[in-house]
Design a protein around this motif. Structure first.
Motif, PDB file in Angstrom:
ATOM      1  N   ALA A  28       0.846  -1.194   0.000  1.00  0.00           N
ATOM      2  CA  ALA A  28       0.000   0.000   0.000  1.00  0.00           C
ATOM      3  C   ALA A  28       0.879   1.241   0.000  1.00  0.00           C
ATOM      4  N   GLY A  32      -2.760   4.979   0.420  1.00  0.00           N
ATOM      5  CA  GLY A  32      -3.605   3.839   0.738  1.00  0.00           C
ATOM      6  C   GLY A  32      -3.886   2.925  -0.429  1.00  0.00           C
ATOM      7  N   GLY A 192      -8.161  -4.166   2.653  1.00  0.00           N
ATOM      8  CA  GLY A 192      -7.843  -3.917   4.056  1.00  0.00           C
ATOM      9  C   GLY A 192      -7.488  -5.194   4.792  1.00  0.00           C
ATOM     10  N   ASP A 195      -3.965  -6.225   3.836  1.00  0.00           N
ATOM     11  CA  ASP A 195      -2.976  -5.440   4.585  1.00  0.00           C
ATOM     12  C   ASP A 195      -2.854  -5.949   6.018  1.00  0.00           C
TER      13      ASP A 195
END
Length: 308
Positions: A28, A32, A192, A195
């Protein structure tokens, strides 16, 4: 450029859904977003969009899939696409869009992006905007990384955010069996989760810049489904399966029934199985249906957004 108004005119455009045959995700960035390296293939599930003149910008949506979660306001990518075209060409009137969806909603197959691509082409055609293919590609990139590919179709390598495209040679036809899920997955949620998993475990990308596995491109050029089945991969698959553990069962089931390769498409949760040919695809779909799964036999590559 001379813009056109014909109150009775209705322009119909069809755009395809896509599979990510290879999807490598980088770190990322500070904003983001993740750089990716993907091999896209357009497949024979389609979104149909009709554009007509209207007093304002509006949309109506039907489908062969569940469309209850599709927004009917400015959040809809097709509405945003219509506004982008009219702004770019200086058209001051409204546009009404009728959309019929054949691609699973929030299924990792780019259905919303296909709607946007179809709307770009349809509105440009409706008002005589005269925008070129490259200009439509630039507008599409403003809407999302998958929109330019829905315009292009065929098979392509996508880098950067996925919207920097280079056509890739794919010889012959590739048959796929898709198993959609009853519930969708949000793309930002899946990224997300990736990550989060990378922060907790040693599954971080090996390279700063993601790349495409040459074996995927060799198999496509050779028209070799066996070789392709051995090389397809998706970095988002682990995150999607973590969020929907039942996907692991689906993947194992298709593999047990003889699929040459299996992966979650894009951010999921649609699962794609590669077959050895048309008859093998039909047989595989029948076996999966016999297990109580909804199975769709499709093929690729197919053309991008086009006026019908």
């Amino acid at each position: 450029m001379s813009l056109v108004y014909d109150a009775g005119r209705r322009v119909h455009v069809r755009a395809p859904g896509k599979l990510n045959l290879s999807f490598e995700v980088g770190h990322a960035g500070d904003d983001g977003y993740h750089d990716v390296a993907s091999v896209y293939q357009a497949v024979s599930l389609f979104e149909d969009v009709w554009a007509t003149h209207g007093d304002d910008f509006s949309i109506a949506v039907t489908g062969d899939v569940d469309v209850s979660g599709v927004p009917l306001d400015e959040r809809n990518l097709a509405v945003r696409a219509a506004r982008l075209v009219t702004r770019a060409v200086g058209w001051n009137g409204g546009i009404h869009l009728d959309v019929h969806k054949g691609v699973p909603v929030a299924g990792g197959m780019g259905g919303g992006s296909a709607d946007a691509a179809a709307a770009l082409v349809a509105v440009n055609e409706l008002v005589g905007g005269g925008l070129s293919g490259s200009e439509l590609q630039e507008l599409g990139a403003e809407l999302g990384a998958d929109v330019p590919f829905a315009l292009l179709g065929g098979t392509a390598v996508g880098t950067g955010r996925g919207d920097e495209l280079a056509p890739a040679l794919a010889r012959g036809r590739f048959d796929w069996v898709l198993v959609p899920s009853d519930g969708g997955l949000s793309t930002p949620t899946v990224y997300g989760e990736l990550d989060r998993l990378r922060a907790e475990a040693d599954i971080r990308p090996d390279r700063v810049a993601p790349t495409v596995d040459p074996a995927v491109l060799r198999a496509l050029r050779a028209g070799d489904p066996v070789g392709l089945g051995k090389s397809i991969r998706n970095d988002l698959q682990l995150a999607a399966v973590t969020l929907q553990p039942e996907l692991a069962v689906v993947l194992k089931t298709g593999t047990a029934h003889g699929a040459l390769g299996a992966l979650v498409s894009g951010s999921g949760p649609t699962v794609a199985f590669l077959a050895g040919g048309e008859q093998h695809g039909r047989d595989l779909a029948d076996r999966l249906s016999g297990d109580g799964l909804r199975a769709l036999h499709v093929h690729g590559p197919v053309a991008g957004a086009r006026v019908l």
